[in-house]
Design an enzyme around this catalytic site. Structure first.
Site, short mmCIF file in Angstrom:
data_model
loop_
_atom_site.label_atom_id
_atom_site.label_comp_id
_atom_site.label_asym_id
_atom_site.label_seq_id
_atom_site.Cartn_x
_atom_site.Cartn_y
_atom_site.Cartn_z
N THR A 103 0.87 -1.19 0.00
CA THR A 103 0.00 0.00 0.00
C THR A 103 0.90 1.23 0.00
O THR A 103 1.33 1.69 -1.05
CB THR A 103 -0.97 -0.02 1.20
OG1 THR A 103 -0.24 -0.25 2.41
CG2 THR A 103 -2.02 -1.10 1.02
N THR B 56 0.25 -3.34 12.18
CA THR B 56 -0.24 -3.37 10.81
C THR B 56 0.62 -4.00 9.80
O THR B 56 1.63 -3.48 9.45
CB THR B 56 -0.50 -2.01 10.26
OG1 THR B 56 -1.82 -2.08 9.80
CG2 THR B 56 0.21 -1.57 9.07
N ASN C 227 -0.33 10.46 6.08
CA ASN C 227 -1.56 10.07 6.76
C ASN C 227 -2.60 11.18 6.83
O ASN C 227 -3.76 10.93 7.19
CB ASN C 227 -1.23 9.54 8.16
CG ASN C 227 -0.65 8.14 8.09
OD1 ASN C 227 -1.37 7.18 7.90
ND2 ASN C 227 0.67 8.04 8.23
#
Length: 408
Positions: free
Chosen positions: A154, A191, A403
């Site tokens: 990602t 994660t 982010n």
């Protein structure tokens, strides 16, 4: 080092495994990046997995847990670009992915591991996956592991893959793996997705036990940003094709396998930590001389997770007081008046704290050491024989940029 050696390779290096990764346009705006991966073994495998500790979980995890109740799997299907989390039809979609992969590969849907990663709360379209799987069947190759590693990325900036070999029962056993993760990575399965394969013959029970033990000293010692993802999955499949005597109990072969598996996981864990979102440096905190291993673990985790320590490392500032502060609130049983701290890199080693107090040191030399891409924070508690390592990265301006608009 142990009875193992790292080799060039990936998740398809062990005997029996092939893989593929293509652009399925899971996100309609994505026209070029690979975003769907298949990993396949030509025989049923013993299998095990561990998952996120977050109470909010991807529907893919629910399906995979159910499928691994019998400890058997033969394939993995995983997409990036969409987390399939907090969706009303998420479970049905994850199940449908397994049905598609099973029909494509000629295996039972219940023997398929499924995972997803990406944006939370967006419906996951099944049509692109259906169309892509038909194409992928003819493109499963031994070389396809690298494409699969790219397909699960990602915000990662580099692919994470590795392979190693060891000797078990006079046979050469191979372990291969891929992983993804840059942000929302925090201690206790934070994660990431990781898929590991081996051709060792290991029973489902012993594979599950080895996975549980190996993860504690590797993936569970990584922290990038203090957030734990909803989708974390670490799955392993063992084909048994190496021909070693099946490992069914904790004998010498089990511990040899465990040593190699732990080293394999650590290699991938360090790749994850070093590629944290916006990161410029890999941080490795090594704690020795603790009263016990649990105390060493608490200290190492506290230091590597400290935002102030991470920010200091970004600025190449030898602010050892922040390290002491993190030790102080770690909850570990520590005599702070015995603590020594050093910083180390390819440019050398410098002692900055002795017996819990500052010592004279060259700021110029410290800066030179901390400007490197990999920094060791060395802590000696001088109170026993407990040891632990934790892995992280610096905290940079780019982390906020990435982010701040991740969803768009």
């Amino acid at each position: 080092m142990g009875n193992y050696r790292f080799i060039e390779g990936t998740v398809t290096s062990p005997m029996g495994f092939t893989a593929a990764g293509i652009c399925a346009s899971i996100k309609p705006s994505n026209k070029t990046k690979r975003d769907l991966a298949l990993i396949y073994c030509d025989t049923p495998c013993t299998a095990a997995a561990v998952y996120t500790k977050n109470l909010v979980k991807s529907s893919a995890i629910e399906v995979t847990k159910k499928h691994l109740e019998d400890g058997i799997a033969q394939a993995v299907i995983v997409n990036s670009g969409n987390a399939n989390t907090c969706n009303a039809n998420g479970y049905d979609i994850a199940n449908h992915m397994c049905l598609i992969a099973g029909e494509t590969l000629g295996v039972k849907a219940e023997d398929v591991i499924v995972a997803s990663t990406g944006v939370i709360g967006q419906p996951l379209p099944i049509q692109p996956i259906l169309k892509a799987c038909v194409y992928m069947k003819g493109h499963l190759t031994k070389e396809g592991g690298t494409d699969a590693a790219e397909a699960i990325m990602t915000t990662d900036t580099v692919k994470k893959e590795m392979a190693m070999q060891m000797e078990l029962d006079g046979k050469t056993v191979t372990i291969g793996g891929i992983a993804k993760g840059s942000g929302m990575i925090h201690i206790n399965m934070g994660t990431m997705l990781s898929f590991v394969t081996t051709d060792a013959a290991v029973s489902s029970d012993m594979l599950r036990e080895a996975l549980r033990e190996a993860v504690e000293d590797s993936y569970n010692m990584v922290s990038v940003d203090g957030d734990t993802s909803t989708n974390d999955t670490l799955a392993i499949m063992a084909s048994g094709k190496a021909g070693n005597k099946m490992i069914t109990n904790k004998n010498e072969d089990y511990y040899t396998f465990l040593s190699g598996l732990t080293a394999a996981f650590r290699a991938l864990a360090k790749k994850l930590a070093g590629d944290g979102e916006g990161a410029t440096k890999l941080l490795v905190c090594k704690v020795e001389g603790a009263k016990s291993k649990p105390n060493a673990v608490k200290v190492a985790k506290s230091i590597i997770g400290s935002s102030l320590v991470k920010a200091a490392m970004f600025g190449s500032d030898a602010n050892w007081g922040r390290v002491l502060c993190a030790i102080g609130y770690s909850g570990a049983d520590v005599d702070v008046k015995k603590v020594d701290v050093s910083f180390e890199s390819a440019k050398g080693n410098i002692l900055v704290c002795k017996d819990g107090a500052g010592v004279e040191f060259s700021e110029e030399k410290a800066k030179e050491i901390l400007l490197e891409k990999e920094i060791n924070i060395l802590v000696s508690l001088n109170d026993g024989f407990g040891y632990a390592e934790a892995y992280g990265c610096d905290l940079t301006y780019d982390y906020v940029k990435i982010n701040g608009d991740y969803r768009t």
